[in-house]
Design a protein around this motif. Sequence first.
Motif, PDB file in Angstrom:
ATOM      1  N   PHE A 112       0.838  -1.194   0.000  1.00 22.57           N
ATOM      2  CA  PHE A 112       0.000   0.000   0.000  1.00 22.57           C
ATOM      3  C   PHE A 112       0.878   1.251   0.000  1.00 22.57           C
ATOM      4  CE2 PHE A 112      -2.195  -3.458   2.157  1.00 22.57           C
ATOM      5  CZ  PHE A 112      -3.384  -3.527   1.435  1.00 22.57           C
ATOM      6  N   SER A 113       0.246   2.380  -0.323  1.00 20.20           N
ATOM      7  CA  SER A 113       1.027   3.609  -0.524  1.00 20.20           C
ATOM      8  C   SER A 113       1.058   4.525   0.697  1.00 20.20           C
ATOM      9  CB  SER A 113       0.452   4.386  -1.718  1.00 20.20           C
ATOM     10  OG  SER A 113      -0.914   4.715  -1.493  1.00 20.20           O
ATOM     11  N   VAL A 236     -13.144  -4.078   1.431  1.00 23.41           N
ATOM     12  CA  VAL A 236     -13.327  -2.843   0.660  1.00 23.41           C
ATOM     13  C   VAL A 236     -12.281  -1.794   1.030  1.00 23.41           C
ATOM     14  CG1 VAL A 236     -15.014  -1.844   2.293  1.00 23.41           C
ATOM     15  CG2 VAL A 236     -15.012  -1.136  -0.116  1.00 23.41           C
ATOM     16  N   GLY A 237     -11.908  -1.725   2.311  1.00 28.66           N
ATOM     17  CA  GLY A 237     -10.876  -0.766   2.724  1.00 28.66           C
ATOM     18  C   GLY A 237      -9.534  -1.084   2.104  1.00 28.66           C
ATOM     19  N   PHE A 238      -9.214  -2.367   2.048  1.00 23.49           N
ATOM     20  CA  PHE A 238      -7.953  -2.789   1.438  1.00 23.49           C
ATOM     21  C   PHE A 238      -7.963  -2.554  -0.079  1.00 23.49           C
ATOM     22  CE2 PHE A 238      -8.185  -5.304   5.339  1.00 23.49           C
ATOM     23  CZ  PHE A 238      -6.896  -5.181   5.844  1.00 23.49           C
ATOM     24  N   SER A 239      -9.080  -2.932  -0.732  1.00 22.45           N
ATOM     25  CA  SER A 239      -9.118  -2.836  -2.193  1.00 22.45           C
ATOM     26  C   SER A 239      -9.141  -1.392  -2.682  1.00 22.45           C
ATOM     27  CB  SER A 239     -10.328  -3.606  -2.745  1.00 22.45           C
ATOM     28  OG  SER A 239     -11.543  -3.089  -2.243  1.00 22.45           O
ATOM     29  N   LEU A 240      -9.901  -0.535  -1.998  1.00 16.25           N
ATOM     30  CA  LEU A 240      -9.914   0.877  -2.383  1.00 16.25           C
ATOM     31  C   LEU A 240      -8.537   1.499  -2.188  1.00 16.25           C
ATOM     32  CD1 LEU A 240     -13.357   2.105  -0.960  1.00 16.25           C
ATOM     33  CD2 LEU A 240     -12.718   1.906  -3.372  1.00 16.25           C
ATOM     34  N   SER A 241      -7.868   1.125  -1.111  1.00 18.58           N
ATOM     35  CA  SER A 241      -6.524   1.638  -0.862  1.00 18.58           C
ATOM     36  C   SER A 241      -5.538   1.121  -1.905  1.00 18.58           C
ATOM     37  CB  SER A 241      -6.056   1.227   0.541  1.00 18.58           C
ATOM     38  OG  SER A 241      -4.731   1.646   0.788  1.00 18.58           O
ATOM     39  N   TYR A 243      -6.211  -0.228  -5.078  1.00 21.93           N
ATOM     40  CA  TYR A 243      -6.488   0.146  -6.463  1.00 21.93           C
ATOM     41  C   TYR A 243      -6.547   1.664  -6.678  1.00 21.93           C
ATOM     42  CZ  TYR A 243      -7.621  -4.737  -7.411  1.00 21.93           C
ATOM     43  OH  TYR A 243      -7.555  -6.100  -7.573  1.00 21.93           O
ATOM     44  N   ILE A 244      -6.923   2.414  -5.628  1.00 17.02           N
ATOM     45  CA  ILE A 244      -7.029   3.873  -5.793  1.00 17.02           C
ATOM     46  C   ILE A 244      -6.112   4.543  -4.765  1.00 17.02           C
ATOM     47  CG2 ILE A 244      -8.625   5.821  -6.082  1.00 17.02           C
ATOM     48  CD1 ILE A 244     -10.900   3.792  -6.368  1.00 17.02           C
ATOM     49  N   PHE A 376     -14.505  -0.762 -11.474  1.00 22.17           N
ATOM     50  CA  PHE A 376     -15.477   0.333 -11.357  1.00 22.17           C
ATOM     51  C   PHE A 376     -15.238   1.233 -10.145  1.00 22.17           C
ATOM     52  CE2 PHE A 376     -17.582  -3.233 -13.524  1.00 22.17           C
ATOM     53  CZ  PHE A 376     -17.895  -2.619 -14.732  1.00 22.17           C
ATOM     54  N   GLY A 377     -14.167   0.996  -9.410  1.00 23.87           N
ATOM     55  CA  GLY A 377     -13.814   1.861  -8.294  1.00 23.87           C
ATOM     56  C   GLY A 377     -14.870   1.884  -7.207  1.00 23.87           C
ATOM     57  N   VAL A 378     -15.209   3.087  -6.726  1.00 20.03           N
ATOM     58  CA  VAL A 378     -16.164   3.256  -5.630  1.00 20.03           C
ATOM     59  C   VAL A 378     -17.547   2.751  -6.023  1.00 20.03           C
ATOM     60  CG1 VAL A 378     -17.298   4.932  -4.133  1.00 20.03           C
ATOM     61  CG2 VAL A 378     -14.879   5.183  -4.643  1.00 20.03           C
TER      62      VAL A 378
END
Length: 410
Positions: A112-113, A236-241, A243-244, A376-378
């Motif tokens: 993660f970033s 969802v917290g991991f994937s949003l972090s 991928y975005i 599809f992001g969020v």
Amino acid sequence: MNIDKDTIKKIVTLYGSTFIGVGLGFAISVFNTRVLGKEAFGDFKFIETVFRFLASLVSVGIFISITRMLAIAKSKIYTHRLIGFFVIALAIAGAIGVILLLIFSFVEPIWFSGNLGHIFRQYSFLIFAILGSIALREILKGLNKIYTLSVLNAVPAILYLVIAYSFNLKNPLHLEDILLLFYGLQLLFLIVIIIKLKPKFDIKKSLVKDVIHENNTNGKPIYYGSLAGVATAHIVGFSLSYYIDNTQVGFFTLAMTVCSPLIMIPSVLGTVLFKKFANFDYIPKKVIIFSILATVLALIVFYVFIERVFLLFYSEDFTPAIDISKILIFGFLLHGFGDLINRFLGANGKGKLLRNSAFVVGIVNVLGYTILVKYFGVTGAIVTKIFASATYLFMMYYYYTKFIKKNKYV
């Protein structure tokens, strides 16, 4: 089913404290967003996601088992020994959680970033606050100590707002300050309440055998289901972090905070009536009707006021959360009704049914929060939440109808 005055008082008290807690949660999110800004707030929510995910891994169903055993316990000494067993289990599970956090702290900068590894290492002990608060709410439900549960819902949040606001006037608070203060207060209240419950640590072998048996037949199946249903929801917290970025984690979790009141109405009823549900063959119609009417009213109020209230309290940096909330709310509505049935089935020892339904929900979560979020992001996250909640309610209703049909012929 006749609901006595004491039960009505407890329902009113828990509803009151729950909605006060929701209001305080809203106030806390307003304060935290203004102090931290969208980037640091996103980091804060990502840290919470990791803590909660790991907390859901380490319980192995013990707390669920103890909750049901407390609900049907016949003697006070047995009850206090069960509470003692709970404390020991909490200490062991928390220690395992700390170890997992330390391991994750070295992985986080690679995957993660956020570069938050040092925070996970320094504040890993706070997992006791998160795990303990989740577990203690279950224990208090089993003990039917609704007034204590009401205090836990409201008082730590009030103290946090007062103390954090006072400190921030003198010196601006940073991410680490807010993390320590918010969960440090919860940890303090956790310790105080446990002491007041008067745990006894002269644990008998027979009690250990009882807990193991209950865990094998009811708690562990629910735990496996929790891994599939609840733990996978944190993906969802991991994937949003991944991928975005963590800012999108902040927007999505803020929308979830705004939507959370709708899940409370049927869920609170299930919590208050949990002990009574253990002795009933069906959910009374008056409980279902009240849940539906109150939830519909809450939904109308939500749509009337959401935009103007949001813009009044939050800065314009967080306006993307408004549109997310307007759609995400339907997922919370469906999940709330599912929780009511869940409480009933759980009180009647149907852990395997809850496990099976959670597996199905878990599959939806894993597929949606990985594949849909990637492409599809969020929007993919929103669709996943609604579909997962609809699946959860359908499975709960399906198993509930099977349960009541079976009991008609028993």
